[in-house]
Design a protein around this motif. Structure first.
Motif, PDB file in Angstrom:
ATOM      1  N   THR A 155      80.641  16.956  55.093  1.00  0.00           N
ATOM      2  CA  THR A 155      80.613  15.824  54.179  1.00  0.00           C
ATOM      3  C   THR A 155      80.240  16.224  52.770  1.00  0.00           C
ATOM      4  OG1 THR A 155      78.318  15.397  54.811  1.00  0.00           O
ATOM      5  CG2 THR A 155      80.030  14.198  56.004  1.00  0.00           C
ATOM      6  N   SER A 156      79.575  17.370  52.617  1.00  0.00           N
ATOM      7  CA  SER A 156      79.192  17.806  51.286  1.00  0.00           C
ATOM      8  C   SER A 156      80.298  18.586  50.588  1.00  0.00           C
ATOM      9  CB  SER A 156      77.935  18.685  51.347  1.00  0.00           C
ATOM     10  OG  SER A 156      78.181  19.836  52.142  1.00  0.00           O
ATOM     11  N   ARG A 175      80.709  16.896  44.598  1.00  0.00           N
ATOM     12  CA  ARG A 175      80.750  16.403  45.982  1.00  0.00           C
ATOM     13  C   ARG A 175      81.030  14.904  45.961  1.00  0.00           C
ATOM     14  NH1 ARG A 175      75.411  17.405  44.614  1.00  0.00           N
ATOM     15  NH2 ARG A 175      74.068  15.555  44.599  1.00  0.00           N
ATOM     16  N   ASP A 176      81.449  14.380  47.108  1.00  0.00           N
ATOM     17  CA  ASP A 176      81.796  12.955  47.233  1.00  0.00           C
ATOM     18  C   ASP A 176      82.821  12.564  46.180  1.00  0.00           C
ATOM     19  OD1 ASP A 176      79.868  12.676  49.295  1.00  0.00           O
ATOM     20  OD2 ASP A 176      78.288  12.413  47.805  1.00  0.00           O
ATOM     21  N   ALA A 177      83.874  13.358  46.081  1.00  0.00           N
ATOM     22  CA  ALA A 177      84.855  13.153  45.015  1.00  0.00           C
ATOM     23  C   ALA A 177      85.925  12.123  45.379  1.00  0.00           C
ATOM     24  CB  ALA A 177      85.523  14.487  44.665  1.00  0.00           C
ATOM     25  N   GLN A 178      86.217  11.952  46.654  1.00  0.00           N
ATOM     26  CA  GLN A 178      87.336  11.106  47.046  1.00  0.00           C
ATOM     27  C   GLN A 178      87.044   9.632  46.793  1.00  0.00           C
ATOM     28  OE1 GLN A 178      85.577  12.999  49.040  1.00  0.00           O
ATOM     29  NE2 GLN A 178      84.941  11.938  50.897  1.00  0.00           N
ATOM     30  N   ILE A 179      88.107   8.868  46.537  1.00  0.00           N
ATOM     31  CA  ILE A 179      87.996   7.426  46.323  1.00  0.00           C
ATOM     32  C   ILE A 179      88.468   6.706  47.581  1.00  0.00           C
ATOM     33  CG2 ILE A 179      88.951   5.458  45.055  1.00  0.00           C
ATOM     34  CD1 ILE A 179      88.991   7.154  42.559  1.00  0.00           C
ATOM     35  N   LEU A 220      87.315  15.693  41.073  1.00  0.00           N
ATOM     36  CA  LEU A 220      86.254  16.689  41.245  1.00  0.00           C
ATOM     37  C   LEU A 220      85.409  16.815  39.976  1.00  0.00           C
ATOM     38  CD1 LEU A 220      88.284  19.372  43.206  1.00  0.00           C
ATOM     39  CD2 LEU A 220      86.249  18.190  44.054  1.00  0.00           C
ATOM     40  N   HIS A 221      86.065  16.797  38.838  1.00  0.00           N
ATOM     41  CA  HIS A 221      85.342  16.869  37.565  1.00  0.00           C
ATOM     42  C   HIS A 221      84.453  15.644  37.388  1.00  0.00           C
ATOM     43  CE1 HIS A 221      84.416  17.702  33.429  1.00  0.00           C
ATOM     44  NE2 HIS A 221      85.149  16.714  32.963  1.00  0.00           N
ATOM     45  N   MET A 222      84.986  14.457  37.667  1.00  0.00           N
ATOM     46  CA  MET A 222      84.178  13.234  37.584  1.00  0.00           C
ATOM     47  C   MET A 222      82.993  13.301  38.535  1.00  0.00           C
ATOM     48  SD  MET A 222      86.917  10.102  37.316  1.00  0.00           S
ATOM     49  CE  MET A 222      87.719   9.674  35.772  1.00  0.00           C
ATOM     50  N   ALA A 223      83.220  13.828  39.739  1.00  0.00           N
ATOM     51  CA  ALA A 223      82.151  13.892  40.732  1.00  0.00           C
ATOM     52  C   ALA A 223      80.998  14.747  40.242  1.00  0.00           C
ATOM     53  CB  ALA A 223      82.702  14.432  42.056  1.00  0.00           C
ATOM     54  N   LEU A 255      80.197  15.580  37.111  1.00  0.00           N
ATOM     55  CA  LEU A 255      79.539  14.936  35.978  1.00  0.00           C
ATOM     56  C   LEU A 255      78.672  13.768  36.444  1.00  0.00           C
ATOM     57  CD1 LEU A 255      82.388  14.768  33.273  1.00  0.00           C
ATOM     58  CD2 LEU A 255      80.534  16.444  33.450  1.00  0.00           C
ATOM     59  N   ARG A 256      79.218  12.976  37.359  1.00  0.00           N
ATOM     60  CA  ARG A 256      78.511  11.787  37.840  1.00  0.00           C
ATOM     61  C   ARG A 256      77.246  12.155  38.606  1.00  0.00           C
ATOM     62  NH1 ARG A 256      82.424  10.191  40.570  1.00  0.00           N
ATOM     63  NH2 ARG A 256      81.798  10.710  42.712  1.00  0.00           N
ATOM     64  N   ASN A 257      77.345  13.119  39.496  1.00  0.00           N
ATOM     65  CA  ASN A 257      76.185  13.493  40.306  1.00  0.00           C
ATOM     66  C   ASN A 257      75.094  14.155  39.473  1.00  0.00           C
ATOM     67  OD1 ASN A 257      77.105  12.521  42.851  1.00  0.00           O
ATOM     68  ND2 ASN A 257      78.495  14.272  43.002  1.00  0.00           N
ATOM     69  N   TYR A 258      75.491  14.909  38.480  1.00  0.00           N
ATOM     70  CA  TYR A 258      74.477  15.493  37.574  1.00  0.00           C
ATOM     71  C   TYR A 258      73.812  14.376  36.781  1.00  0.00           C
ATOM     72  CZ  TYR A 258      72.312  18.151  33.835  1.00  0.00           C
ATOM     73  OH  TYR A 258      71.385  18.664  32.960  1.00  0.00           O
ATOM     74  N   TRP A 259      74.598  13.408  36.295  1.00  0.00           N
ATOM     75  CA  TRP A 259      74.053  12.280  35.537  1.00  0.00           C
ATOM     76  C   TRP A 259      73.050  11.490  36.383  1.00  0.00           C
ATOM     77  CZ3 TRP A 259      73.999   6.947  35.886  1.00  0.00           C
ATOM     78  CH2 TRP A 259      73.742   6.223  34.718  1.00  0.00           C
ATOM     79  N   LEU A 260      73.387  11.241  37.638  1.00  0.00           N
ATOM     80  CA  LEU A 260      72.514  10.476  38.514  1.00  0.00           C
ATOM     81  C   LEU A 260      71.187  11.209  38.769  1.00  0.00           C
ATOM     82  CD1 LEU A 260      75.142   9.204  41.112  1.00  0.00           C
ATOM     83  CD2 LEU A 260      73.785   7.764  39.554  1.00  0.00           C
ATOM     84  N   LYS A 261      71.248  12.512  38.856  1.00  0.00           N
ATOM     85  CA  LYS A 261      70.032  13.290  39.132  1.00  0.00           C
ATOM     86  C   LYS A 261      69.119  13.331  37.908  1.00  0.00           C
ATOM     87  CE  LYS A 261      68.371  17.812  40.644  1.00  0.00           C
ATOM     88  NZ  LYS A 261      68.744  19.203  41.088  1.00  0.00           N
ATOM     89  N   HIS A 262      69.714  13.277  36.720  1.00  0.00           N
ATOM     90  CA  HIS A 262      68.919  13.471  35.513  1.00  0.00           C
ATOM     91  C   HIS A 262      68.808  12.192  34.672  1.00  0.00           C
ATOM     92  CE1 HIS A 262      70.230  17.508  36.688  1.00  0.00           C
ATOM     93  NE2 HIS A 262      69.113  17.935  36.140  1.00  0.00           N
TER      94      HIS A 262
END
Length: 282
Positions: free
Chosen positions: A17-18, A75-79, A270-273, A275-282
């Motif tokens: 899943t990761s 990760r978690d890139a699919q829609i 994948l690029h959005m994923a 960027l998004r996951n880094y944004w959420l963490k920080h």
């Protein structure tokens, strides 16, 4: 220095899943990507490939048709779900749930709605029209109940009334400057034609105002005949980057796409994923 990086492509058969490529249509093959190391987009907390290690490292990989290094946050890139939420004419009227969002903007008739529909695999999530300038609001689409794709009005539509063009420009730029949940602007550029002044001005404005930006080059399936003076999309992509380089401290990320062939779809996700996951963490 230009280094030819021959980097492994991701294998879609991995099932954890990761895995960032789960359910994405990326063929298990290798590809040659010719790129200058100093022009790579390296996400935060990622070691950039070096000239000595680029061909052997499996931890730093470059997305096909781009300058983007894929990192641990992809990760978690699919829609799996997409729904229209609302249209707004003021930034303060946009959704207030705090979810991260990516804004799509570009010159009228650049293929913005077609790209959005391709990303979510829905033919009519965003209304496409042969008449440019149909998008006139800030349109929010909630993805997987966890983030947003935002469809912004196209610019440069000459047939639109002057006062309407001014309003579009004002509220769009206000959105860029004052939307705290905006992760990145995805600026769409038609790669089938030479750089347009209005696109260069838009990209430079984003750079000067330090708005995070990814260049999405559209219509990369279209090939001009050399004998007619046309350039290949790859040449137009390179030309555009050279023309805006002075406005950016580091090379902005870019991806080549086609809504006809779905080229670049999985790379964008994948690029959005990451960027998004880094944004959420920080």
């Amino acid at each position: 220095m230009v280094v030819l990086l021959q980097l492994p492509r991701f294998h879609a058969s991995l099932s954890t899943t990761s895995d960032p490529t789960q359910n994405l249509d990326i063929p298990a093959e290798e590809t040659d990507v010719q790129v200058s190391l100093e022009k790579l987009f390296v996400p935060p907390e990622t070691d950039a490939p070096s000239a000595g290690s680029a061909t052997s490292s499996l931890s730093a990989r470059i997305l096909k048709g781009s300058n983007i290094v894929l990192a641990k946050y992809a990760r978690d890139a699919q829609i799996s779900q997409a729904e229209f939420v609302k249209s707004s004419v003021r930034t303060e009227d946009c959704p207030s749930d705090g979810l991260p969002e990516f804004a799509l903007v570009g010159r009228s008739n650049v293929g913005k709605s077609s790209l959005l529909n391709s990303l979510v695999r829905r033919k009519r999530l965003a209304l496409t029209s042969k008449k440019p300038g149909k998008t006139q609001c800030i349109n929010h689409f909630r993805i997987n109940d966890s983030w947003y794709l935002v469809d912004l009005p196209g610019y440069g539509y000459a047939a639109a009334p002057q006062e309407l063009r001014i309003d579009w420009e004002k509220f769009t730029k206000d959105y860029f400057l004052n939307r705290p949940t905006l992760v990145s602007v995805f600026l769409l550029i038609d790669a089938s034609i030479p750089a347009r002044k209005i696109d260069l001005e838009y990209a430079s404005w984003l750079g000067v105002n330090q708005i995070p930006m990814t260049l999405i080059f559209t219509k990369c399936d279209k090939r001009k005949k050399k004998k007619n003076g046309g350039k290949r999309p790859e040449e137009n992509v390179n030309d555009f980057q050279e023309l805006i380089r002075a406005f950016f401290q580091t090379a902005p990320p870019w991806i080549m796409t086609s809504s006809v062939t779905n080229q670049g779809r999985d790379e964008i996700l994948l690029h959005m994923a990451q960027l998004r996951n880094y944004w959420l963490k920080h």
